[in-house]
Write a protein that holds these residues in place. Structure first.
Motif, PDB file in Angstrom:
ATOM      1  N   ASN B 108      54.245  65.842  24.326  1.00  0.00           N
ATOM      2  CA  ASN B 108      55.252  65.199  23.482  1.00  0.00           C
ATOM      3  C   ASN B 108      55.975  66.226  22.604  1.00  0.00           C
ATOM      4  O   ASN B 108      57.213  66.233  22.506  1.00  0.00           O
ATOM      5  CB  ASN B 108      54.532  64.151  22.619  1.00  0.00           C
ATOM      6  CG  ASN B 108      55.479  63.196  21.973  1.00  0.00           C
ATOM      7  OD1 ASN B 108      56.514  62.857  22.532  1.00  0.00           O
ATOM      8  ND2 ASN B 108      55.145  62.759  20.777  1.00  0.00           N
ATOM      9  N   GLN B 109      55.212  67.111  21.999  1.00  0.00           N
ATOM     10  CA  GLN B 109      55.807  68.136  21.126  1.00  0.00           C
ATOM     11  C   GLN B 109      56.706  69.071  21.944  1.00  0.00           C
ATOM     12  O   GLN B 109      57.829  69.388  21.526  1.00  0.00           O
ATOM     13  CB  GLN B 109      54.696  68.931  20.434  1.00  0.00           C
ATOM     14  CG  GLN B 109      55.203  69.851  19.338  1.00  0.00           C
ATOM     15  CD  GLN B 109      54.081  70.679  18.718  1.00  0.00           C
ATOM     16  OE1 GLN B 109      53.174  71.127  19.404  1.00  0.00           O
ATOM     17  NE2 GLN B 109      54.164  70.875  17.408  1.00  0.00           N
ATOM     18  N   TYR B 111      58.212  68.384  24.736  1.00  0.00           N
ATOM     19  CA  TYR B 111      59.409  67.626  25.137  1.00  0.00           C
ATOM     20  C   TYR B 111      60.441  67.641  24.000  1.00  0.00           C
ATOM     21  O   TYR B 111      61.629  67.893  24.209  1.00  0.00           O
ATOM     22  CB  TYR B 111      59.035  66.175  25.484  1.00  0.00           C
ATOM     23  CG  TYR B 111      60.146  65.409  26.167  1.00  0.00           C
ATOM     24  CD1 TYR B 111      60.110  65.167  27.538  1.00  0.00           C
ATOM     25  CD2 TYR B 111      61.259  64.938  25.458  1.00  0.00           C
ATOM     26  CE1 TYR B 111      61.136  64.478  28.179  1.00  0.00           C
ATOM     27  CE2 TYR B 111      62.290  64.262  26.091  1.00  0.00           C
ATOM     28  CZ  TYR B 111      62.217  64.031  27.447  1.00  0.00           C
ATOM     29  OH  TYR B 111      63.253  63.365  28.071  1.00  0.00           O
ATOM     30  N   ASN B 112      59.950  67.371  22.778  1.00  0.00           N
ATOM     31  CA  ASN B 112      60.850  67.351  21.619  1.00  0.00           C
ATOM     32  C   ASN B 112      61.541  68.694  21.423  1.00  0.00           C
ATOM     33  O   ASN B 112      62.754  68.752  21.181  1.00  0.00           O
ATOM     34  CB  ASN B 112      60.068  66.991  20.345  1.00  0.00           C
ATOM     35  CG  ASN B 112      59.690  65.530  20.288  1.00  0.00           C
ATOM     36  OD1 ASN B 112      59.771  64.824  21.285  1.00  0.00           O
ATOM     37  ND2 ASN B 112      59.271  65.060  19.145  1.00  0.00           N
ATOM     38  N   VAL B 113      60.764  69.768  21.532  1.00  0.00           N
ATOM     39  CA  VAL B 113      61.324  71.112  21.322  1.00  0.00           C
ATOM     40  C   VAL B 113      62.400  71.407  22.374  1.00  0.00           C
ATOM     41  O   VAL B 113      63.499  71.866  22.041  1.00  0.00           O
ATOM     42  CB  VAL B 113      60.199  72.183  21.374  1.00  0.00           C
ATOM     43  CG1 VAL B 113      60.781  73.588  21.413  1.00  0.00           C
ATOM     44  CG2 VAL B 113      59.269  72.027  20.178  1.00  0.00           C
ATOM     45  N   ARG B 139      49.626  72.955  15.345  1.00  0.00           N
ATOM     46  CA  ARG B 139      50.691  73.715  16.016  1.00  0.00           C
ATOM     47  C   ARG B 139      52.031  73.149  15.586  1.00  0.00           C
ATOM     48  O   ARG B 139      52.295  71.958  15.765  1.00  0.00           O
ATOM     49  CB  ARG B 139      50.501  73.581  17.526  1.00  0.00           C
ATOM     50  CG  ARG B 139      51.462  74.353  18.387  1.00  0.00           C
ATOM     51  CD  ARG B 139      51.042  74.139  19.849  1.00  0.00           C
ATOM     52  NE  ARG B 139      51.917  74.813  20.797  1.00  0.00           N
ATOM     53  CZ  ARG B 139      52.873  74.198  21.482  1.00  0.00           C
ATOM     54  NH1 ARG B 139      53.101  72.901  21.294  1.00  0.00           N
ATOM     55  NH2 ARG B 139      53.601  74.858  22.354  1.00  0.00           N
ATOM     56  N   VAL B 140      52.863  74.008  15.006  1.00  0.00           N
ATOM     57  CA  VAL B 140      54.180  73.588  14.537  1.00  0.00           C
ATOM     58  C   VAL B 140      55.232  74.489  15.192  1.00  0.00           C
ATOM     59  O   VAL B 140      55.057  75.702  15.276  1.00  0.00           O
ATOM     60  CB  VAL B 140      54.277  73.717  12.988  1.00  0.00           C
ATOM     61  CG1 VAL B 140      55.686  73.471  12.501  1.00  0.00           C
ATOM     62  CG2 VAL B 140      53.316  72.735  12.333  1.00  0.00           C
ATOM     63  N   VAL B 141      56.307  73.875  15.686  1.00  0.00           N
ATOM     64  CA  VAL B 141      57.371  74.663  16.308  1.00  0.00           C
ATOM     65  C   VAL B 141      58.649  74.510  15.484  1.00  0.00           C
ATOM     66  O   VAL B 141      59.026  73.385  15.127  1.00  0.00           O
ATOM     67  CB  VAL B 141      57.628  74.196  17.772  1.00  0.00           C
ATOM     68  CG1 VAL B 141      58.668  75.100  18.439  1.00  0.00           C
ATOM     69  CG2 VAL B 141      56.345  74.190  18.581  1.00  0.00           C
TER      70      VAL B 141
END
Lengths: 74, 147
Positions: B108-109, B111-113, B139-141
């Motif tokens: 999900n993360q 995909y968002n990025v 984990r943060v992007v």
């Protein structure tokens, strides 16, 4: 002036977006455009919070508060 | 004027794509992003993309696309509901729920990025992304677009 969009994506997929360097309403236009494009790309983004950063920008705050034509005593 | 905004997100294939790619959603732009998001998980965790996942009894369940990793060989499958919503499926039996959910969150993360980077590029921005871990290990992007 350089326009910048900084998007932070956390582990839950929430987005925090910081739009900076914009003049006038062009910022709102890009905010809406970005959401529209995300939806086209399959990412439905629902607004949790939206606020103007005017209060953090003293020069803009000043410009907002003084209507055009108002005399200012120096 | 500048803005600060926060959003919650869902992966939903738009109606236009559901109509135009009917019966062949694997070729839709959203599926391309989902494939990339899953590949990114494999780069970090190993093994392969597939079209099925396995339950705790070894039964193989078909799906649109799936990811099987070294630490979760049963795999996580993805399907698209009738309304376009993308759903992830896995068998959480026997303490596997945490691993399954972690993989779903990572997909999900990612995909968002990918979607954010593509959207910013379409708006004419030069885009860069950086991954970091918070002090609590999350984990943060951060995706930065400059124009």
């Amino acid at each position: 002036m350089q326009q910048k969009i900084e998007v932070t994506v956390n582990e839950h997929g929430d987005l925090h977006v910081d739009f900076s360097g914009y003049i006038g309403a062009s910022c709102q236009f890009d905010e809406e455009e970005m959401r529209r494009m995300l939806a086209e790309l399959g990412l439905k983004a629902e607004i949790k919070g939206l606020k103007s950063k005017l209060q953090n920008e003293p020069q803009n705050k000043c410009a907002e508060k003084i209507p055009q034509g108002t005399k200012v005593r120096v | 004027m500048s803005l600060e905004a926060s959003y919650s997100t869902d992966i939903v294939v738009p109606k236009t794509q559901m109509m135009s790619f009917q019966g062949n959603l694997k070729e839709s732009p959203c599926m391309d992003i989902l494939r990339l998001a899953m590949k990114k998980v494999i780069e970090e965790r190993g093994v392969k993309l597939d079209t099925s996942y396995t339950d705790n009894e070894g039964k193989i369940i078909g799906c649109l696309i799936s990811v099987r990793t070294n630490d979760f060989p049963r795999g996580v499958g993805a399907d698209i509901e009738g309304d376009g919503r993308v759903v992830f499926r896995y068998d959480a039996y026997g303490n596997a729920g945490t691993k399954g959910k972690a993989i779903c969150d990572e997909i999900n993360q990612n995909y968002n990025v990918i979607a954010v980077m593509k959207a910013q590029k379409r708006l004419g921005f030069n885009v860069d992304a950086k991954v970091r871990k918070t002090s609590s290990g999350q984990r943060v992007v951060t995706v930065v677009g400059v124009r």
